[in-house]
Scaffold this active site. Structure first.
Site, short mmCIF file in Angstrom:
data_model
loop_
_atom_site.label_atom_id
_atom_site.label_comp_id
_atom_site.label_asym_id
_atom_site.label_seq_id
_atom_site.Cartn_x
_atom_site.Cartn_y
_atom_site.Cartn_z
N CYS A 1 -17.75 60.87 -3.75
CA CYS A 1 -18.56 61.30 -2.61
C CYS A 1 -17.67 61.17 -1.38
CB CYS A 1 -19.81 60.44 -2.47
SG CYS A 1 -20.69 60.73 -0.92
N CYS B 1 -22.62 57.31 3.67
CA CYS B 1 -23.21 57.04 2.36
C CYS B 1 -23.42 55.53 2.24
CB CYS B 1 -22.28 57.55 1.26
SG CYS B 1 -22.94 57.40 -0.41
N TYR C 1 0.84 27.09 -24.87
CA TYR C 1 1.70 28.14 -25.45
C TYR C 1 2.77 28.71 -24.53
CZ TYR C 1 -2.14 30.78 -23.22
OH TYR C 1 -3.07 31.25 -22.33
N ASP D 1 -9.94 33.18 -27.58
CA ASP D 1 -11.00 33.65 -26.70
C ASP D 1 -11.54 32.45 -25.92
OD1 ASP D 1 -12.73 35.34 -25.45
OD2 ASP D 1 -14.16 35.46 -27.10
N LYS E 1 -5.53 44.02 -29.26
CA LYS E 1 -6.93 43.61 -29.40
C LYS E 1 -7.50 44.15 -30.71
CE LYS E 1 -8.84 41.78 -26.38
NZ LYS E 1 -9.34 42.20 -25.07
N GLU F 1 1.50 35.34 -31.33
CA GLU F 1 0.58 34.22 -31.16
C GLU F 1 -0.86 34.72 -31.28
OE1 GLU F 1 3.53 32.24 -27.77
OE2 GLU F 1 1.56 33.00 -27.22
N LYS G 1 -4.53 35.28 -30.09
CA LYS G 1 -5.10 35.41 -28.74
C LYS G 1 -6.45 34.70 -28.73
CE LYS G 1 -6.14 38.75 -25.13
NZ LYS G 1 -7.47 38.19 -24.83
N CYS H 1 -24.00 63.82 -4.49
CA CYS H 1 -24.09 62.36 -4.50
C CYS H 1 -25.54 61.92 -4.71
CB CYS H 1 -23.55 61.80 -3.18
SG CYS H 1 -23.73 60.00 -3.04
N CYS I 1 -26.59 60.12 -1.11
CA CYS I 1 -26.68 60.78 0.20
C CYS I 1 -26.77 62.30 0.11
CB CYS I 1 -25.49 60.38 1.08
SG CYS I 1 -23.91 61.04 0.50
#
Length: 671
Positions: free
Chosen positions: A425, A431, A224, A116, A313, A112, A114, A407, A410
């Site tokens: 981290c 943090c 569908y 959008d 895709k 089928e 696809k 990090c 922090c």
């Protein structure tokens, strides 16, 4: 006389529907607005006098209803799951191989387009449109029935046919390119914000609160997929159901194809990769579904998607731009994600300024340097990603990008767990973005859904020192005087928030578990853990192997759950939440016992049965003391096998010498 009137109604209906199509889809005005309105009034008058001759898809029926003040949230009877994505032929053939391992080599696929657009689920009762619900989070969505009634291709009443009394049909709401361009031009001329693409316009339209405004916008819909009780007794395959729903009056895409092999599927994909540009609407790929319903049941589902379907895709659009700098974001789980900041560039209808780089491995793979000219693609992800470097334009003497070791928020030294690409981290209690992120996650709609609190409120309370841990939310009532001093936080706002906090205590265990923010534990995993272990104490005392044995969990998730529940600070936090009144056990649904003949026995059901659905057999087993399991192992006592059972399960059961019985033999066991 009656024949002449019927023919007049049918002719006007055809004529007006054609004018609508030409105007909305092809942006071609064949008639003046005045003449169109006069013909529409004539048709309305005839239909009012002779309602028996009114067409279900008459243009007079697509005018909208009362204004919706607030969309009602409706739980899907059948979850609206997302599909796994693939972008190349090998991954598609790997999917085919996985399917054949389970169900054998006699496999057909339905291909089928696809679309959008916006996924929708529509319920019909006795041939009448009853309810339309958006996809939402897959488990529940917004009821938009009045808006969907305005879509010209969605019938209010079905033609005569052998359809079930109650069924759901899934589809995609979309907008044609010409209509999108015309409406966007109107918005621009009116000084209104334009939409980036037809999908956003369609999605925004279906969420308008006034159906009369929705009716003015040209939405279309392809249907569908059919869901109904005992669907397998009506149809043996998806293809058969598609032919039937077309006869019932639904618009099914004419380009759907039944394929006998993966070579046929691949040819279909290649054809539409080129031909899609000639369509009046956007598609971004092809959906491939196993045709046979019994094989679909045998293949089943993962936590997020069906194993019997996949989405291919098409290659994404690409643009070239310059990398300005890389910044690093710290998420609520401590994951540090690099983000590329770019010179703005137009890509797939939108201006792109930032792109994802995922992790340190990706930066190294790309061999990314400061100031590089990069290729950016917009594929299945919402955020574009960098897919390559134009090395010919590289600035001489530029330095390679170095991933940080500490990090950015922090200063804690980052860690990278074995087998994972992401840096973390570890300072989860010190943090800021982790603390704030966990709090914002906890109050979210899919988790505890605390009304009266939003992300900005969490940030404000964090800055004031009122919130550091989740349990602090349930002590905010002790700080009312302090809250009253805050700007834009009046007495009514405080009352609403405290009421929302109190109401959240009624949320079920699975929501609380999801809300805790345990790494790798999403909504579906939290639900499976809650259903399996029943309460937090059972889950805490389980070892890693016992947690991993739960369906769809596995070792990595099990280790994460085990580590979280054996952290002293988390143990203290859970006790505080228990004291606050949150649910850490599921509400047991009492099974009415019909007997105890299956006590202590475990069962797995596979295949299709003539007299029972799988659900009915499972209910029968549990009501006689038996227990259902999700996989074949040495702990399984009986495999209840029906027609079209997958060969892999049969082979495994035979290898382990597990008794294989029919539904009739199960009845004998019970008796």
């Amino acid at each position: 006389m009656s024949t002449a009137i019927q023919e007049k109604i049918e002719a006007l209906t055809r004529e007006l529907n054609e004018y609508n199509y030409q105007y909305y889809v092809l942006a071609n005005s064949l008639i003046s607005d005045y003449d169109f309105d006069q013909k529409l009034k004539e048709l309305e008058a005839l239909e009012a006098q002779y309602p028996a001759y009114r067409d279900p898809n008459s243009p007079t029926q697509k005018v909208g209803g009362d204004i919706t003040q607030k969309f009602t949230t409706v739980k899907h009877r059948w979850p609206m799951m997302s599909l796994g994505n693939t972008y190349n032929e090998q991954e598609l053939r790997d999917f085919d191989e996985r399917v054949r391992k389970v169900v054998g080599d006699q496999v057909e696929y339905v291909c089928e387009l696809k679309f959008d657009g916006l996924s929708i689920s529509i319920t019909y009762e006795n041939g009448l449109l009853k309810q339309a619900v958006t996809r939402g989070d897959g488990t529940q969505g917004d009821e938009v029935t009045n808006n969907v009634r305005t879509i010209r291709s969605v019938p209010h009443r079905l033609k005569q046919g052998q359809y079930p009394d109650v069924f759901e049909i899934r589809g995609e709401i979309f907008m044609h390119r010409k209509a999108f361009e015309r409406l966007n031009q109107q918005r621009e001329e009116n000084g209104e914000q334009v939409y980036a693409n037809p999908r956003n316009f369609a999605s925004g339209t279906i969420k308008l609160q006034d159906p009369k405004e929705v009716a003015k916008r040209p939405l279309d819909c392809f249907l569908y997929f059919l869901y109904a009780d005992n669907r397998n007794k009506l149809f043996e395959s998806h293809w058969d159901s598609l032919q039937a729903v077309k006869n019932w009056g639904f618009q099914v895409c004419e380009h759907t194809k039944l394929c006998q092999s993966m070579d046929e599927v691949w040819n279909f994909i290649n054809y539409w990769d080129e031909a899609r540009h000639k369509l009046s609407y956007e598609i971004d790929g092809i959906v491939i579904k196993v045709n046979d319903y019994a094989q679909q049941e045998e293949l089943g589902f993962t936590a997020k998607s069906p194993r019997w379907a996949i989405s291919y895709k098409f290659k994404a659009e690409r643009a070239e731009t310059v990398l300005k700098k890389i910044t690093y974001q710290v998420g609520r789980t401590g994951a540090v994600t690099p983000v590329a900041n770019l010179e703005p560039v137009l890509l797939a209808g939108t201006t792109v300024k930032r792109a994802s780089l995922h992790n340190a491995n990706e930066i190294a793979r790309l061999d990314l340097h400061e100031g590089d000219t990069v290729y950016v693609e917009k594929g299945g992800e919402i955020i574009p990603k960098i897919v390559g470097i134009n090395t010919e334009k590289r600035v001489q003497g530029s330095s390679p990008i170095s991933y940080p070791t500490t990090c950015p928020e922090c200063g804690e030294i980052l860690v990278r767990q074995e087998g994972e690409a992401v840096h973390y981290c570890p300072n989860e209690d010190g943090c800021k973005p982790q603390i704030v992120g966990k709090l914002q996650h906890f109050i979210g709609r899919k988790m505890m859904d605390i009304q009266g609190m939003g992300d900005e409120t969490i940030v404000t309370f964090y800055k004031l020192g009122l919130l550091r841990k989740i349990s602090d939310i349930y002590t905010l009532k002790e700080h009312i005087e302090e809250l009253k001093q805050l700007e834009r936080f009046g007495e009514k706002s405080i009352d609403n928030m405290l009421k929302g906090i109190e109401q959240s205590k009624a949320k079920p265990f699975e929501k609380v578990l999801f809300g805790l923010g345990i790494r790798h534990v999403g909504e579906t995993i939290a639900k499976k853990l809650a259903q399996h272990f029943k309460n937090i104490d059972n889950l805490t005392t389980a070892n890693i192997e016992e947690i991993a044995a739960v369906q769809d969990i596995g070792g990595r998730i099990a280790e994460s759950v085990f580590d979280y529940l054996h952290n002293n600070e988390h143990i203290v936090e859970i006790e505080k939440l228990k004291t606050a009144g949150l649910n850490f056990a599921i509400e047991e649904i009492e099974v009415v016992m019909a007997g105890d003949s299956l006590n202590g026995k475990t069962f797995l059901i596979s295949g299709v049965f003539a007299d029972f659905s799988r659900e009915e057999l499972a209910q029968l087993i549990e009501s006689h003391g038996g227990k259902m399991v999700s996989s074949i192992s040495t702990k399984l006592n009986y495999l209840v096998a029906g027609d079209k059972m997958g060969p892999s399960k049969l082979t495994k059961a035979e290898k382990l010498n597990i008794p294989i019985i029919s539904d009739q033999e199960l009845l004998q066991l019970i008796q």
